[in-house]
Structures are given as C-alpha cells and as structure tokens.
Write a protein that holds these residues in place. Structure first.
Motif, PDB file in Angstrom:
ATOM      1  N   PHE A 248       0.819  -1.213   0.000  1.00  0.00           N
ATOM      2  CA  PHE A 248       0.000   0.000   0.000  1.00  0.00           C
ATOM      3  C   PHE A 248       0.851   1.261   0.000  1.00  0.00           C
ATOM      4  N   PHE A 249       1.840   1.328   0.871  1.00  0.00           N
ATOM      5  CA  PHE A 249       2.637   2.547   1.004  1.00  0.00           C
ATOM      6  C   PHE A 249       3.672   2.685  -0.115  1.00  0.00           C
ATOM      7  N   GLN A 250       4.262   1.592  -0.564  1.00  0.00           N
ATOM      8  CA  GLN A 250       5.209   1.660  -1.667  1.00  0.00           C
ATOM      9  C   GLN A 250       4.514   2.049  -2.966  1.00  0.00           C
ATOM     10  N   ALA A 251       3.206   1.765  -3.050  1.00  0.00           N
ATOM     11  CA  ALA A 251       2.428   2.128  -4.239  1.00  0.00           C
ATOM     12  C   ALA A 251       1.973   3.582  -4.197  1.00  0.00           C
ATOM     13  N   GLY A 252       2.376   4.315  -3.177  1.00  0.00           N
ATOM     14  CA  GLY A 252       2.041   5.731  -3.094  1.00  0.00           C
ATOM     15  C   GLY A 252       1.028   6.081  -2.019  1.00  0.00           C
TER      16      GLY A 252
ATOM     17  N   VAL B 153      -6.248   6.545   5.972  1.00  0.00           N
ATOM     18  CA  VAL B 153      -7.469   6.884   6.711  1.00  0.00           C
ATOM     19  C   VAL B 153      -8.691   6.665   5.829  1.00  0.00           C
ATOM     20  N   LYS B 154      -8.581   7.043   4.566  1.00  0.00           N
ATOM     21  CA  LYS B 154      -9.698   6.848   3.641  1.00  0.00           C
ATOM     22  C   LYS B 154      -9.984   5.363   3.419  1.00  0.00           C
ATOM     23  N   LEU B 155      -8.936   4.549   3.280  1.00  0.00           N
ATOM     24  CA  LEU B 155      -9.125   3.111   3.097  1.00  0.00           C
ATOM     25  C   LEU B 155      -9.750   2.489   4.345  1.00  0.00           C
ATOM     26  N   ILE B 156      -9.291   2.884   5.506  1.00  0.00           N
ATOM     27  CA  ILE B 156      -9.855   2.379   6.760  1.00  0.00           C
ATOM     28  C   ILE B 156     -11.335   2.725   6.850  1.00  0.00           C
ATOM     29  N   ALA B 157     -11.688   3.962   6.513  1.00  0.00           N
ATOM     30  CA  ALA B 157     -13.096   4.386   6.562  1.00  0.00           C
ATOM     31  C   ALA B 157     -13.943   3.571   5.588  1.00  0.00           C
ATOM     32  N   ARG B 158     -13.426   3.342   4.389  1.00  0.00           N
ATOM     33  CA  ARG B 158     -14.176   2.543   3.408  1.00  0.00           C
ATOM     34  C   ARG B 158     -14.336   1.101   3.883  1.00  0.00           C
ATOM     35  N   ALA B 159     -13.287   0.558   4.484  1.00  0.00           N
ATOM     36  CA  ALA B 159     -13.370  -0.816   4.994  1.00  0.00           C
ATOM     37  C   ALA B 159     -14.428  -0.909   6.088  1.00  0.00           C
TER      38      ALA B 159
ATOM     39  N   GLU C 285     -17.291  -1.917  11.737  1.00  0.00           N
ATOM     40  CA  GLU C 285     -16.372  -1.164  12.590  1.00  0.00           C
ATOM     41  C   GLU C 285     -15.176  -2.018  12.987  1.00  0.00           C
ATOM     42  N   ASP C 286     -14.011  -1.408  12.987  1.00  0.00           N
ATOM     43  CA  ASP C 286     -12.746  -2.042  13.366  1.00  0.00           C
ATOM     44  C   ASP C 286     -12.347  -3.191  12.452  1.00  0.00           C
ATOM     45  N   SER C 287     -12.871  -3.212  11.225  1.00  0.00           N
ATOM     46  CA  SER C 287     -12.485  -4.281  10.302  1.00  0.00           C
ATOM     47  C   SER C 287     -11.054  -4.101   9.792  1.00  0.00           C
ATOM     48  N   LEU C 288     -10.555  -2.866   9.797  1.00  0.00           N
ATOM     49  CA  LEU C 288      -9.165  -2.606   9.414  1.00  0.00           C
ATOM     50  C   LEU C 288      -8.560  -1.619  10.405  1.00  0.00           C
ATOM     51  N   PRO C 289      -8.069  -2.129  11.534  1.00  0.00           N
ATOM     52  CA  PRO C 289      -7.452  -1.244  12.528  1.00  0.00           C
ATOM     53  C   PRO C 289      -6.192  -0.582  11.954  1.00  0.00           C
ATOM     54  N   PRO C 290      -5.954   0.677  12.290  1.00  0.00           N
ATOM     55  CA  PRO C 290      -4.760   1.365  11.786  1.00  0.00           C
ATOM     56  C   PRO C 290      -3.462   0.607  12.064  1.00  0.00           C
ATOM     57  N   ASP C 291      -3.340   0.003  13.229  1.00  0.00           N
ATOM     58  CA  ASP C 291      -2.119  -0.742  13.542  1.00  0.00           C
ATOM     59  C   ASP C 291      -1.899  -1.888  12.560  1.00  0.00           C
ATOM     60  N   ASP C 292      -2.982  -2.537  12.134  1.00  0.00           N
ATOM     61  CA  ASP C 292      -2.859  -3.622  11.157  1.00  0.00           C
ATOM     62  C   ASP C 292      -2.371  -3.077   9.823  1.00  0.00           C
ATOM     63  N   LEU C 293      -2.966  -1.987   9.357  1.00  0.00           N
ATOM     64  CA  LEU C 293      -2.591  -1.423   8.063  1.00  0.00           C
ATOM     65  C   LEU C 293      -1.152  -0.912   8.078  1.00  0.00           C
ATOM     66  N   PHE C 294      -0.781  -0.175   9.112  1.00  0.00           N
ATOM     67  CA  PHE C 294       0.571   0.383   9.154  1.00  0.00           C
ATOM     68  C   PHE C 294       1.625  -0.682   9.434  1.00  0.00           C
TER      69      PHE C 294
ATOM     70  N   ALA D 125      -6.084  -7.550   3.123  1.00  0.00           N
ATOM     71  CA  ALA D 125      -7.265  -8.402   2.934  1.00  0.00           C
ATOM     72  C   ALA D 125      -7.389  -9.418   4.070  1.00  0.00           C
ATOM     73  N   GLU D 126      -6.281 -10.016   4.471  1.00  0.00           N
ATOM     74  CA  GLU D 126      -6.299 -10.980   5.576  1.00  0.00           C
ATOM     75  C   GLU D 126      -6.720 -10.317   6.878  1.00  0.00           C
ATOM     76  N   SER D 127      -6.256  -9.105   7.107  1.00  0.00           N
ATOM     77  CA  SER D 127      -6.644  -8.370   8.305  1.00  0.00           C
ATOM     78  C   SER D 127      -8.148  -8.118   8.325  1.00  0.00           C
ATOM     79  N   ILE D 128      -8.681  -7.657   7.195  1.00  0.00           N
ATOM     80  CA  ILE D 128     -10.122  -7.404   7.122  1.00  0.00           C
ATOM     81  C   ILE D 128     -10.888  -8.699   7.348  1.00  0.00           C
ATOM     82  N   ALA D 129     -10.448  -9.779   6.711  1.00  0.00           N
ATOM     83  CA  ALA D 129     -11.128 -11.066   6.868  1.00  0.00           C
ATOM     84  C   ALA D 129     -11.113 -11.518   8.325  1.00  0.00           C
ATOM     85  N   ARG D 130      -9.979 -11.377   8.970  1.00  0.00           N
ATOM     86  CA  ARG D 130      -9.843 -11.798  10.372  1.00  0.00           C
ATOM     87  C   ARG D 130     -10.702 -10.933  11.297  1.00  0.00           C
TER      88      ARG D 130
END
Length: 86
Positions: A30-34, A41-47, A53-62, A71-76
C-alpha cells in the motif's frame, strides 16, 4: 472463511486502492504504491463502511501493508465482528 471469501475481500482492497489513485496489484504494498497516511485513513473508513467497525485497525494497516495482508486483516477482523454477541 473460505478462499473465495478472501479472494473477494482482496478484490475489494484492490478496487478501493485503485479508486484512491494507487496503482496496485495483488503483490503490491500500500505505502510503496504511493499510499499516504491520508489515503490510509480513507481506506480504513471505506473498509469500516463495507465490512463493519474495526475491520481494518490502523495498527494492522501500518504494520502489514501488503495488499494480501490488508485483505487478511479485514477477513480476520470482520470474522471477529461477526462472531461477537449482538
């Protein structure tokens, strides 16, 4: 969670990232792609709008920012939300 469910979530992550202006594929980071903190924050809100709620916690994404890891984080986390008592 089936592989088909995970594939569906990964397709959603790819589409959401592309909609946010990132050029990504399943092997992208995600971050290497820009991705920035603002797009995160926008991706977390969309998820959360899509998967709950809490389907993509910031700690998981970062901490794990590969597209498949997101995707695995959201699924879990979606499964945890689904399994919690109402």
């Amino acid at each position: 969670m089936t592989n088909a469910d995970l594939d569906t979530i990964q397709a959603w992550v790819l589409a959401a990232c592309r909609d946010l202006g990132l050029s990504v594929d399943a092997g992208s980071d995600f971050f290497q792609a820009g991705g920035s903190s603002l797009t995160a924050v926008k991706l977390i809100a969309r998820a959360e709008e899509t998967f709950g709620e809490d389907s993509l916690p910031p700690d998981d994404l970062f901490g794990n920012s590969g597209i498949s890891e997101i995707a695995e984080s959201i699924a879990r986390n979606r499964r945890q939300v689904d399994a919690s008592p109402a």
